[in-house]
Each structure stands twice: as structure tokens, then as C-alpha cells.
Design a protein around this motif. Sequence first.
Motif: not given
Length: 513
Positions: A481-485
Motif C-alpha cells: 500500500x505504501x503511502x496510501x493509508x
Amino acid sequence: MRAVAAAAAGVGLDLAFPGVGWWPAAPLALAGLFVLLRGVRPAVGALVGGLFGLGFFVPHLGWSGIYVGPGPWLALAALQAAYIAGFGVAVALLGRVGPQRTGQLMLMAPLWVAQEAARARTPFGGFPWGRVAFSQADSPALGWAWAGGAPVVSFVVASTGALLAVAAFEMRDRRGRAHVTKNPATPLAAVVGSALLMAGGALLPLGAGGDGEPSRSVSVAAVQGNVARPGLDFNAERRQVLANHHAGTLALAADVRAGRVPAPDVVLWPENSSDIDPTRDRLAARDITAAAEAVGVPVVVGAVLAEPAPRVSNATLVWSPLGEVTDSYVKRRPVPFAEYVPYRSFFRTVTTQVDLVRTDFAAGKGAPVINAGPVRFGVAICFEVAFDDQLRDAVRQGAGVLLVPTNNATFGRTDESLQQLAMSRLRAVELGRSVVHISTVGVSALIRPDGSVTSSGGHFTAEVLSATLPVSTALTPAARLGAWPETLIGAAGFAVPGLVMARNRTARRRRRR
């Protein structure tokens, strides 16, 4: 009274972090802050947030002034507190246009995450130290790192604080007197919900979770060589730190030959284990090669390279038993005002202490991965472990084990080393990887993918840590997900009040008709 309570709540948040390490203090402290901020004017919000920030950051960052005096320490604490003052202003402004009561309290959680995101990026690349997530290494909430990284852990803790604040408000009337709420189930539900939210992290399946991934492991030995003395001049006795790590590796080789410890696949030294550039200094190269020859495997060395001139580089070198550098990584994020001074001429007019940094370190541009022995390591040198993208980039590029080489000698016997170790434990869970956290002076540790410590060293001791650690190349949800959350959580704090305001405007227009 509100001001004193805000500062006290900030001090309470610091108690959640190592070395006190009472992690429940984090949601309780945030609950106190949220209670103090509900319904206030922007000026009061700034005051409450700022005092909370000072109450937290002044003790939390005390290690930063241990050898350079109170000026830099208090300036850094004030800068970080300013972000929480801004958080207080945002809460006050959005509370006027957005949901009221319970809704406003719950919006404080995503706004808190947005504040942490801003601190982690500005100024001069950001300072993520002191994020609430880093207080939860021994909490069941740590498991949420697997799902969405440090931002999700911070969000869970802040949401828990918001629920506790809801429960507190439901038990009091507008004049502050205790009363029996119209719906007694509401505060009870808020308290139970907060407990379930924190405990929920313990139910998540930690580890990378790659179905069908073959079981692999690597035998590592990490050498904590110690220094002659702590402080800014930890390397003043030229070659002593290198000699300590050389001697520790020779002792390891003797133990292997005697059958006292298993033979490692790779030996790992910390940051600054050779402040003498071994690619240019014949004696330093000789000692490192002798150490690698003795154990018969590569030695990963933390070295200061005299390039690109006139600057220097903080590097991790893979040194073979043949005396060759087979791979390397240069620190991408030198620490501002510690490894380089931005706008030096300007800041010199403020304080001459900037000249304690005699030579600026250059920022590396390569990928944070090295191939050493049978494993590809993801590398975060010291301060870099606090940044979400550093080791996430590494696992996306195939890193099977994570390496955090660090030098804590310049912070004495403070809690700085324990605070940093907690970050490495969170990264292990977040990315589903074993972590070798190795310091010149401690506290060093070998960490499994569930965040547990399988071997650890003391503080200002000379030790060798050995263990067989699992290796993985699968990706956790957080890595995918990386930086999305963080982006979505932070955006929600501003979007929801906007939607409520738009809905209210629409309702008023309809009534006018």
C-alpha cells in the motif's frame, strides 16, 4: 488550568516511549489533549497544542542536547511543538464548520496523523522522531503496522484516545459536573471500543505472508565494538573504534573455530565502525580484510568515505575476504545540523555551534539495498529508520533482511538508543522482515519479523550477537500500500468537515425555499 493540563498531558505521552515504556500512556495522553481542544477558539487551540508539544518534546528529545547544550535541544523541541500547535488550530477551525461533539473528537485522529506526516517531511526533509506509533513496540497495537505501517498504528492509538475522550464527555454535562448520561451504554461502548481497537492488532497475521514462499534463513553475526568514550569526540582516538570491531570479529572467528558459535553467513558492523576511509587508507583496509579473512565471509562495514570532495559520505560497504568492496550504499538522508548544515552562513549568524559540523556529508542517490553473503539487505543508516519509505523501498527491491547500522555514542546513556530500537521493531512487523539493529555502543538487537527480539546487547559494552534469522521476499499489505493509508487518513480529517459544511449549506438553502 487548561495550559497546565496540556503540558502535563504532553509529559504523559513521553512516558509511553522507551525508557519508561508504559505504552497505554499514549492513548490516555491524546485523550487528554483532545478533551482540552474540543470547542476552543483557534488561539486557544494553538496554545494548548503548543504546550502539549513542549511537554512532550522537551523531555523526549533531551538526548539531543546531552553534549551540545540546551540551545539546539530546546530549538528542536520548539520547532516540533509548533506542528502540534498547528494541529490545535486546525482542530479549532474545522470544529466550527464540521461535526459537533462526538464527530469533532473522532476527527482529531486523522488530523493527528496529518500533523505527523507534515513533521516527517518538513523542514529540511523532516523529523519523524516521536511519532506515536514508535511508542507501541510492546503494545498489541503494533500488529497494525503489518496492515498499513506506522501511520495506521498512530491512527489506531489516536482513535483510541478519541474514543476515551468521547466517553469522558458523555459522563459530564456542559458545566463540567458529573451526571448520569441519557444513554449509559454510550461511554461504555466507547471504552470497550477503544480496548478492542488496540487489541485488534494482535489478531493480524504478522509476517510477509507469501503463500508458497520457500523457507529460508541466514546466519548473522553483529559486532558491537564499543568506543573509547562517549560524546562528540567518540572517534578522537584515531583507529580505536575500528580496532574494537576488528578485535570483536577476530574473537568471533576464534569462537567459530572452537565450535562455541555457529559459523555466520555474513558479519555486520555498525555505522562509523571505520571513520577512516578504508578505500584510501591502507592500514584500515588491512584490518578489515584481516577480519573478513578470519571469519571467511563478507564483513559489512559502516565507513566514512572522503568523497565527493570537499564533502564526505556515510556509507555501508560490503568487504570481501579478498579485500574487495563488492557492494555499497551511501546514506540518502544525512541529518540536518548534525551531518550537514543547510544555509550555513545564515545559521552561523544565529549560533556558532553550527561549526561543530566541520565537513558536510553528501546525500547518496542509490537504492537502499546491498548484496552481502547469500542475502540482499535493505539498509537504513541510523536516522533513516524513522522514515517510512526508506526500508519500504528496499523490500520492494527484493531485500530479504533489513539492516539498521547506527552510532549512538554521541548521545551518551540516554533513551535515544532505545527509542531508535523501537523503530526497528516496528519496521520488522510493518515489512515482515528480520532486522539486524547494530550500534557501535548499543543497544543492539537481532529482531524477528514479529517484532520480538531474539538477541540483544548492553549499552556501552563490547559484544557479538549471533542468530539464525528468517529471510523473506514476500510483501506485507503495508509494503504494497505504501503511502496510501497515510494520505487517505490525513485527507479524511479535512474532507469530512468540508462535506458536512456542504451538506449544511444545502440544507439551509432547502429551508429557505
